[in-house]
Design an enzyme around this catalytic site. Structure first.
Site, PDB file in Angstrom:
ATOM      1  N   TYR A  22      30.917  -9.282  16.447  1.00 58.87           N
ATOM      2  CA  TYR A  22      29.764 -10.113  16.036  1.00 58.87           C
ATOM      3  C   TYR A  22      28.608  -9.886  16.999  1.00 58.87           C
ATOM      4  O   TYR A  22      28.815  -9.800  18.212  1.00 58.87           O
ATOM      5  CB  TYR A  22      30.145 -11.607  16.053  1.00 58.87           C
ATOM      6  CG  TYR A  22      30.318 -12.151  14.652  1.00 58.87           C
ATOM      7  CD1 TYR A  22      29.252 -12.124  13.763  1.00 58.87           C
ATOM      8  CD2 TYR A  22      31.534 -12.662  14.223  1.00 58.87           C
ATOM      9  CE1 TYR A  22      29.405 -12.594  12.468  1.00 58.87           C
ATOM     10  CE2 TYR A  22      31.691 -13.139  12.928  1.00 58.87           C
ATOM     11  CZ  TYR A  22      30.614 -13.092  12.056  1.00 58.87           C
ATOM     12  OH  TYR A  22      30.761 -13.553  10.784  1.00 58.87           O
TER      13      TYR A  22
ATOM     14  N   LYS B 274      21.208   7.343   0.204  1.00 58.23           N
ATOM     15  CA  LYS B 274      20.874   8.209  -0.935  1.00 58.23           C
ATOM     16  C   LYS B 274      20.512   9.596  -0.391  1.00 58.23           C
ATOM     17  O   LYS B 274      21.369  10.238   0.209  1.00 58.23           O
ATOM     18  CB  LYS B 274      19.762   7.546  -1.765  1.00 58.23           C
ATOM     19  CG  LYS B 274      20.207   6.188  -2.340  1.00 58.23           C
ATOM     20  CD  LYS B 274      19.180   5.618  -3.282  1.00 58.23           C
ATOM     21  CE  LYS B 274      19.668   4.330  -3.929  1.00 58.23           C
ATOM     22  NZ  LYS B 274      19.248   3.120  -3.219  1.00 58.23           N
TER      23      LYS B 274
ATOM     24  N   ASP C 265       9.014   1.181  -1.202  1.00 58.29           N
ATOM     25  CA  ASP C 265      10.476   1.188  -1.176  1.00 58.29           C
ATOM     26  C   ASP C 265      10.883   2.642  -1.414  1.00 58.29           C
ATOM     27  O   ASP C 265      10.852   3.128  -2.541  1.00 58.29           O
ATOM     28  CB  ASP C 265      10.988   0.268  -2.286  1.00 58.29           C
ATOM     29  CG  ASP C 265      12.494   0.335  -2.458  1.00 58.29           C
ATOM     30  OD1 ASP C 265      13.120   1.236  -1.861  1.00 58.29           O
ATOM     31  OD2 ASP C 265      13.044  -0.491  -3.209  1.00 58.29           O
TER      32      ASP C 265
ATOM     33  N   THR D 214      17.052   2.414   1.548  1.00 53.23           N
ATOM     34  CA  THR D 214      18.487   2.442   1.794  1.00 53.23           C
ATOM     35  C   THR D 214      18.743   3.684   2.638  1.00 53.23           C
ATOM     36  O   THR D 214      17.884   4.558   2.758  1.00 53.23           O
ATOM     37  CB  THR D 214      19.301   2.548   0.491  1.00 53.23           C
ATOM     38  OG1 THR D 214      18.789   3.626  -0.281  1.00 53.23           O
ATOM     39  CG2 THR D 214      19.237   1.267  -0.311  1.00 53.23           C
TER      40      THR D 214
ATOM     41  N   ARG E 223      26.232   3.519   3.401  1.00 52.19           N
ATOM     42  CA  ARG E 223      25.650   2.530   2.498  1.00 52.19           C
ATOM     43  C   ARG E 223      24.986   1.436   3.329  1.00 52.19           C
ATOM     44  O   ARG E 223      25.652   0.738   4.091  1.00 52.19           O
ATOM     45  CB  ARG E 223      26.797   1.946   1.664  1.00 52.19           C
ATOM     46  CG  ARG E 223      26.420   1.183   0.447  1.00 52.19           C
ATOM     47  CD  ARG E 223      27.584   1.164  -0.517  1.00 52.19           C
ATOM     48  NE  ARG E 223      27.753   2.491  -1.081  1.00 52.19           N
ATOM     49  CZ  ARG E 223      27.010   2.989  -2.083  1.00 52.19           C
ATOM     50  NH1 ARG E 223      26.081   2.261  -2.631  1.00 52.19           N
ATOM     51  NH2 ARG E 223      27.216   4.200  -2.520  1.00 52.19           N
TER      52      ARG E 223
ATOM     53  N   GLU F 262      25.027 -11.373  16.298  1.00 53.63           N
ATOM     54  CA  GLU F 262      23.784 -11.955  15.770  1.00 53.63           C
ATOM     55  C   GLU F 262      22.669 -11.861  16.810  1.00 53.63           C
ATOM     56  O   GLU F 262      22.893 -12.124  17.996  1.00 53.63           O
ATOM     57  CB  GLU F 262      24.001 -13.419  15.378  1.00 53.63           C
ATOM     58  CG  GLU F 262      24.311 -13.563  13.909  1.00 53.63           C
ATOM     59  CD  GLU F 262      25.576 -14.315  13.650  1.00 53.63           C
ATOM     60  OE1 GLU F 262      26.578 -14.018  14.343  1.00 53.63           O
ATOM     61  OE2 GLU F 262      25.567 -15.202  12.777  1.00 53.63           O
TER      62      GLU F 262
HETATM   63  N1  DSN Z   1      21.333   1.365  -7.805  1.00 51.98           N
HETATM   64  C1  DSN Z   1      20.439   2.317  -7.203  1.00 51.98           C
HETATM   65  C2  DSN Z   1      20.201   3.497  -8.077  1.00 51.98           C
HETATM   66  O1  DSN Z   1      21.169   4.003  -8.621  1.00 51.98           O
HETATM   67  O2  DSN Z   1      19.080   3.942  -8.211  1.00 51.98           O
HETATM   68  C3  DSN Z   1      19.163   1.701  -6.797  1.00 51.98           C
HETATM   69  O3  DSN Z   1      19.414   0.578  -6.047  1.00 51.98           O
END
Ligand code: DSN
Length: 417
Positions: free
Chosen positions: A52, A227, A198, A224, A233, A54
């Site tokens: 932990y 990707k 984003d 994120t 993730r 925080e």
């Molecule tokens: N779920 C993702 C996608 O496949 O584009 C975006 O958050």
């Protein structure tokens, strides 16, 4: 692999091993997926999950945080270097929490946000009526232009003048063109709005120098890390120094509790990988591969939305192919080609059975696919949809897929035994 787990919990171990086999045996075309390195996997499976912490490095609510402080600082510094960011928060658990924290950092409930319509390539968290955020903030949605396929910047400007948003939001999940960040910034300045990008889908392409970087220009940039950036993730927020305190407060304690430090370590490892020169080659190859897939599909009379691709993905309207997006996804699954059904702009069909599919090149580029392999992929997709009632033809296509995937081993260091 999984020698301890196999003894202790064979059902879970078996499912993980089957998933490894599935990933090895499919042509993975979901544009938001990728294959992380073994070093990222090791960090995710480490003892850091026990801790932990925080708070933030140097200022935590728990003892024993000296090692996680080193890790979180490295993650922040590497992300700053990668994107040229003034401030970075690496604690968001994923993309949706990152966006929600950014909204609460910058806005008051009831404030207006101008974001892209979901069916034109926007994201659920950019104001879709099914989300809680749409009940808290006043989202209005711009669209792309039918003729050019591009974001309708003039219409966006008119909407901004009429609605006076506090925040203008760009960055998409299914839009395949480059974004004119300068133009958006000019519009935002004109109406005195803040800017947010984003970049979840294209973060790796930006980090690898293959697409424009909004970080030096925009107030806040969320992403994120799993990707095109090819990390674990998770999520991340970058911002101008003047927003640093409010972003950090919005993430913790505003919205989240304890940070996932095993995940933050894996992010740091992925950022180091993305700083290497080979990652620039990877980003460039993703684009070359998307173009090769586009060329083949166009020759086979597939309708590419937004005119063309300038990034890692293609949104295909299947209405001229006499098949829905759902049917196409299921049929492609049968031959071990994985993609996802997707709405096309102003889709007359429903989200669970839309008119299109979305295809992307990042995952198979990680496996080593080049342009000629993606030409084969385009051909395999077309043959699959044409032969939907012919089980023998589908079995033959599946064999070709397996032959191709075997040429590009995935995680050879992991034994399924
Ligand atoms: N779920 C993702 C996608 O496949 O584009 C975006 O958050």
């Amino acid at each position: 692999m999984l020698n301890i787990l196999k003894n202790q919990d064979p059902k879970i171990a078996d499912a993980i091993i089957l998933e490894l086999e599935r990933q090895r045996n499919v042509i993975e075309l979901i544009p938001s997926e990728n294959f992380v390195s073994p070093a990222v996997l090791e960090s995710l499976g480490s003892v850091l999950t026990n801790k932990y912490a925080e708070g933030y490095p140097g200022s935590r609510y728990y003892g024993g945080t000296e090692n996680v402080d080193v890790i979180e600082n490295l993650a922040r510094e590497r992300a700053k270097e990668l994107f040229g960011a003034e401030h970075v928060n690496v604690q968001p658990l994923s993309g949706a929490p990152a966006n929600i924290a950014a909204y609460f950092a910058l806005l008051e409930p009831g404030d207006t946000i101008l974001g892209m319509d979901l069916s034109h390539g926007g994201h659920l968290t950019h104001g879709s009526p099914v989300t809680y955020m749409s009940k808290i903030f006043n989202f209005i949605r711009y669209k792309t232009n039918k003729e050019t396929g591009l974001i309708d910047y003039e219409n966006l400007r008119q909407m901004a003048i009429e609605n006076k948003p506090k925040l203008i939001l760009v960055g998409y999940s299914a839009y395949s063109r480059e974004i004119d960040y300068e133009k958006i910034k000019q519009i935002a300045d004109e109406v005195k709005a803040m800017t947010m990008a984003d970049i979840a889908h294209i973060a790796g392409l930006i980090a690898g120098g293959a697409m424009k970087n909004p970080v030096p220009l925009f107030d806040v940039v969320t992403t994120t890390t799993h990707k095109t950036l090819r990390g674990p993730r998770g999520g991340m927020i970058m911002c101008k120094e003047k927003f640093a305190k409010q972003i950090d407060k919005a993430v913790f304690p505003g919205f989240q509790g304890g940070p996932h430090e095993h995940n933050i370590a894996a992010k740091a490892v992925a950022f180091k990988e993305a700083i290497q020169p080979e990652f620039r080659e990877y980003a460039k190859q993703i684009l070359l591969n998307a173009k090769a897939l586009e060329k083949t599909l166009k020759e086979l009379d597939f309708k590419i939305m937004f005119g063309q691709t300038e990034n890692h993905l293609l949104l295909i309207d299947l209405s001229n192919k006499n098949i829905s997006g759902k049917e196409a996804q299921e049929l492609l699954d049968k031959v071990n080609i994985t993609c996802n059904k997707n709405m096309i702009p102003d889709d007359p069909r429903k989200p669970m059975d839309p008119s299109g599919i979305r295809l992307g090149t990042p995952a198979m580029t990680t496996r080593g696919f080049k342009e000629s392999d993606f030409e084969i992929v385009g051909d395999l997709i077309s043959r699959t949809l044409e032969n939907k009632a012919d089980e023998t033809a589908l079995a033959e296509i599946k064999n070709e897929v397996l032959e191709l995937t075997r040429k590009f081993p995935l995680y050879p260091e992991l034994s399924a035994k």
